[in-house]
Design an enzyme around this catalytic site. Structure first.
Site, PDB file in Angstrom:
ATOM      1  N   GLY A  23      33.514 115.683  48.287  1.00 12.62           N
ATOM      2  CA  GLY A  23      34.689 115.352  47.473  1.00 12.62           C
ATOM      3  C   GLY A  23      35.816 114.766  48.314  1.00 12.62           C
ATOM      4  CG  LEU A  25      40.286 119.276  50.843  1.00 10.57           C
ATOM      5  CD1 LEU A  25      41.415 118.741  51.728  1.00 10.57           C
ATOM      6  CD2 LEU A  25      40.690 120.595  50.189  1.00 10.57           C
ATOM      7  CG  ASP A  37      26.216 125.649  42.040  1.00 12.59           C
ATOM      8  OD1 ASP A  37      27.251 126.350  41.908  1.00 12.59           O
ATOM      9  OD2 ASP A  37      25.894 124.764  41.228  1.00 12.59           O
ATOM     10  CB  ILE A  38      30.742 127.297  44.804  1.00  5.89           C
ATOM     11  CG1 ILE A  38      31.771 128.333  45.260  1.00  5.89           C
ATOM     12  CG2 ILE A  38      31.060 126.843  43.392  1.00  5.89           C
ATOM     13  CD1 ILE A  38      31.965 128.416  46.717  1.00  5.89           C
ATOM     14  CB  THR A  94      45.620 123.289  40.580  1.00  7.05           C
ATOM     15  OG1 THR A  94      46.252 122.284  39.787  1.00  7.05           O
ATOM     16  CG2 THR A  94      45.271 124.444  39.648  1.00  7.05           C
ATOM     17  CE1 TYR A 132      41.103 122.815  38.015  1.00  5.39           C
ATOM     18  CE2 TYR A 132      43.278 121.896  37.588  1.00  5.39           C
ATOM     19  CZ  TYR A 132      42.252 122.193  38.473  1.00  5.39           C
ATOM     20  OH  TYR A 132      42.376 121.884  39.812  1.00  5.39           O
ATOM     21  CE  LYS A 139      41.458 125.363  41.439  1.00  4.93           C
ATOM     22  NZ  LYS A 139      40.304 125.083  42.353  1.00  4.93           N
TER      23      LYS A 139
HETATM   24  N1  LIG Z   1      42.080 116.257  42.781  1.00  6.91           N
HETATM   25  C1  LIG Z   1      43.278 116.735  42.494  1.00  6.91           C
HETATM   26  O1  LIG Z   1      44.157 116.016  42.035  1.00  6.91           O
HETATM   27  C2  LIG Z   1      43.597 118.197  42.761  1.00  6.91           C
HETATM   28  C3  LIG Z   1      44.868 118.678  42.460  1.00  6.91           C
HETATM   29  C4  LIG Z   1      45.160 120.025  42.700  1.00  6.91           C
HETATM   30  C5  LIG Z   1      44.180 120.848  43.236  1.00  6.91           C
HETATM   31  N2  LIG Z   1      42.950 120.350  43.501  1.00  6.91           N
HETATM   32  C6  LIG Z   1      41.940 121.253  44.047  1.00  6.91           C
HETATM   33  O2  LIG Z   1      41.581 120.790  45.341  1.00  6.91           O
HETATM   34  C7  LIG Z   1      40.203 121.065  45.573  1.00  6.91           C
HETATM   35  C8  LIG Z   1      39.508 119.796  46.057  1.00  6.91           C
HETATM   36  O3  LIG Z   1      39.674 118.778  45.066  1.00  6.91           O
HETATM   37  P1  LIG Z   1      39.018 117.325  45.266  1.00  6.91           P
HETATM   38  O4  LIG Z   1      39.884 116.365  44.524  1.00  6.91           O
HETATM   39  O5  LIG Z   1      38.685 117.103  46.707  1.00  6.91           O
HETATM   40  O6  LIG Z   1      37.670 117.538  44.455  1.00  6.91           O
HETATM   41  P2  LIG Z   1      36.500 116.466  44.195  1.00  6.91           P
HETATM   42  O7  LIG Z   1      36.783 115.187  44.879  1.00  6.91           O
HETATM   43  O8  LIG Z   1      36.216 116.482  42.733  1.00  6.91           O
HETATM   44  O9  LIG Z   1      35.268 117.149  44.949  1.00  6.91           O
HETATM   45  C9  LIG Z   1      34.682 118.322  44.479  1.00  6.91           C
HETATM   46  C10 LIG Z   1      33.519 118.662  45.371  1.00  6.91           C
HETATM   47  O10 LIG Z   1      32.958 119.891  44.942  1.00  6.91           O
HETATM   48  C11 LIG Z   1      31.552 119.718  44.713  1.00  6.91           C
HETATM   49  N3  LIG Z   1      31.173 120.661  43.669  1.00  6.91           N
HETATM   50  C12 LIG Z   1      31.544 120.656  42.363  1.00  6.91           C
HETATM   51  N4  LIG Z   1      31.028 121.727  41.743  1.00  6.91           N
HETATM   52  C13 LIG Z   1      30.350 122.430  42.676  1.00  6.91           C
HETATM   53  C14 LIG Z   1      29.598 123.627  42.663  1.00  6.91           C
HETATM   54  N5  LIG Z   1      29.442 124.339  41.533  1.00  6.91           N
HETATM   55  N6  LIG Z   1      29.031 124.064  43.817  1.00  6.91           N
HETATM   56  C15 LIG Z   1      29.141 123.356  44.963  1.00  6.91           C
HETATM   57  N7  LIG Z   1      29.826 122.204  45.046  1.00  6.91           N
HETATM   58  C16 LIG Z   1      30.426 121.743  43.904  1.00  6.91           C
HETATM   59  C17 LIG Z   1      31.392 118.276  44.347  1.00  6.91           C
HETATM   60  O11 LIG Z   1      30.060 117.872  44.572  1.00  6.91           O
HETATM   61  P3  LIG Z   1      29.321 116.916  43.447  1.00  6.91           P
HETATM   62  O12 LIG Z   1      30.172 115.698  43.337  1.00  6.91           O
HETATM   63  O13 LIG Z   1      27.986 116.675  44.070  1.00  6.91           O
HETATM   64  O14 LIG Z   1      29.311 117.739  42.191  1.00  6.91           O
HETATM   65  C18 LIG Z   1      32.373 117.645  45.339  1.00  6.91           C
HETATM   66  O15 LIG Z   1      31.794 117.588  46.624  1.00  6.91           O
HETATM   67  C19 LIG Z   1      39.678 121.683  44.272  1.00  6.91           C
HETATM   68  O16 LIG Z   1      39.719 123.091  44.382  1.00  6.91           O
HETATM   69  C20 LIG Z   1      40.672 121.254  43.230  1.00  6.91           C
HETATM   70  O17 LIG Z   1      40.760 122.174  42.148  1.00  6.91           O
HETATM   71  C21 LIG Z   1      42.634 119.047  43.292  1.00  6.91           C
END
Ligand SMILES: NC(=O)c1ccc[n+]([C@@H]2O[C@H](COP(=O)([O-])OP(=O)(O)OC[C@H]3O[C@@H](n4cnc5c(N)ncnc54)[C@H](OP(=O)(O)O)[C@@H]3O)[C@@H](O)[C@H]2O)c1
Length: 216
Positions: free
Chosen positions: A11, A13, A35-36, A100, A124, A128
């Site tokens: 992802g 991050l 898988d988490i 978040t 959501y 969280k």
């Molecule tokens: N993006 C935002 O704007 C935002 C804002 C606030 C907080 N956050 C938090 O920051 C963190 C990182 O966000 P991000 O934007 O980097 O996320 P992201 O780009 O959507 O990446 C999510 C990652 O988690 C993997 N994943 C999803 N479900 C999974 C599971 N059940 N088991 C194992 N791996 C799994 C995905 O793999 P696949 O693609 O293969 O499923 C991907 O590698 C998250 O906790 C999110 O809630 C994000």
């Protein structure tokens, strides 16, 4: 050199952490591999890597899908996070997980701090926040880091593309985007750097980490 087990490494991050934590030995299994939500897979990976740090950068964070699939939201963002934190604690590893700005209702009209009372308005946000409380309740060596509007390289198959990518992609249909929301978009690389510094510090607990400056 710290041994790091990174979940969600493909992802935004996760990609930034893999690219920027040069002084760490990082193992980042694919979603299909660990898988988490699968405690057995996670325990196996922790044992194999003998990780000092477990980073959970995975989440189910498509806000609309969380509304229609609340069970998956709570399984991934709360129950599984507790399971991961407990496995990390038992393995004497530091646990890092992300939360978040959606834990707040957005009515403050000013940047939120760690001491502000949460009030999630969405499944959501509620899932969280539940994850935060479950980690806190374990009293292990854990950092819960709330961030906001993350953008960067790396993509997730399990959610729609980030806003920046959707705007740049354009298309025939007009994009409908809210105009009355203010937030502090956060570059994944800067967030990764902040987390790297954080894991060398104490106390454990809840932190906010965003880039400065709000935008609509
Ligand atoms: N993006 C935002 O704007 C935002 C804002 C606030 C907080 N956050 C938090 O920051 C963190 C990182 O966000 P991000 O934007 O980097 O996320 P992201 O780009 O959507 O990446 C999510 C990652 O988690 C993997 N994943 C999803 N479900 C999974 C599971 N059940 N088991 C194992 N791996 C799994 C995905 O793999 P696949 O693609 O293969 O499923 C991907 O590698 C998250 O906790 C999110 O809630 C994000």
């Amino acid at each position: 050199m710290k041994r790091v087990l990174l979940i969600g490494g493909s992802g935004q991050l996760g990609t930034a952490i893999r690219r920027r934590w040069h002084d760490c030995e990082i193992t980042a299994p694919a979603h299909a591999e660990v898988d988490i939500r699968n405690g057995g897979e996670l325990a196996g990976a922790l044992a194999r890597t003998r990780a000092d740090v477990l980073v959970n950068a995975a989440a189910f964070h498509d806000v609309d899908r969380c509304e229609s699939e609340p069970l998956t939201a709570f399984e991934t963002n709360a129950i599984a996070v507790r399971g991961a934190a407990r496995l990390a604690r038992d393995a004497r590893a530091v646990f890092v997980t992300l939360s978040t700005d959606y834990v707040f209702d957005g009515t403050a009209g000013a940047p939120y701090t760690e001491t502000d009372a949460p009030h999630p308005l969405s499944v959501y946000g509620a899932s969280k926040l539940a994850g935060e409380h479950l980690v806190e309740g374990l009293r292990g060596p854990a950092f819960v880091v709330r961030t906001c509007g993350v953008y960067g390289a790396g993509a997730s198959a399990s959610r729609r593309p980030p806003l920046v990518d959707r705007v740049l992609a354009g298309g025939a249909e007009p994009l409908r985007i809210v105009a009355d929301v203010y937030a502090s978009p956060t570059f994944a690389g800067h967030l990764a750097d902040a987390l790297r510094r954080l894991i060398d510090t104490s106390p454990y607990g809840l932190y906010h980490a965003v880039n400065t400056g709000p935008v609509s």
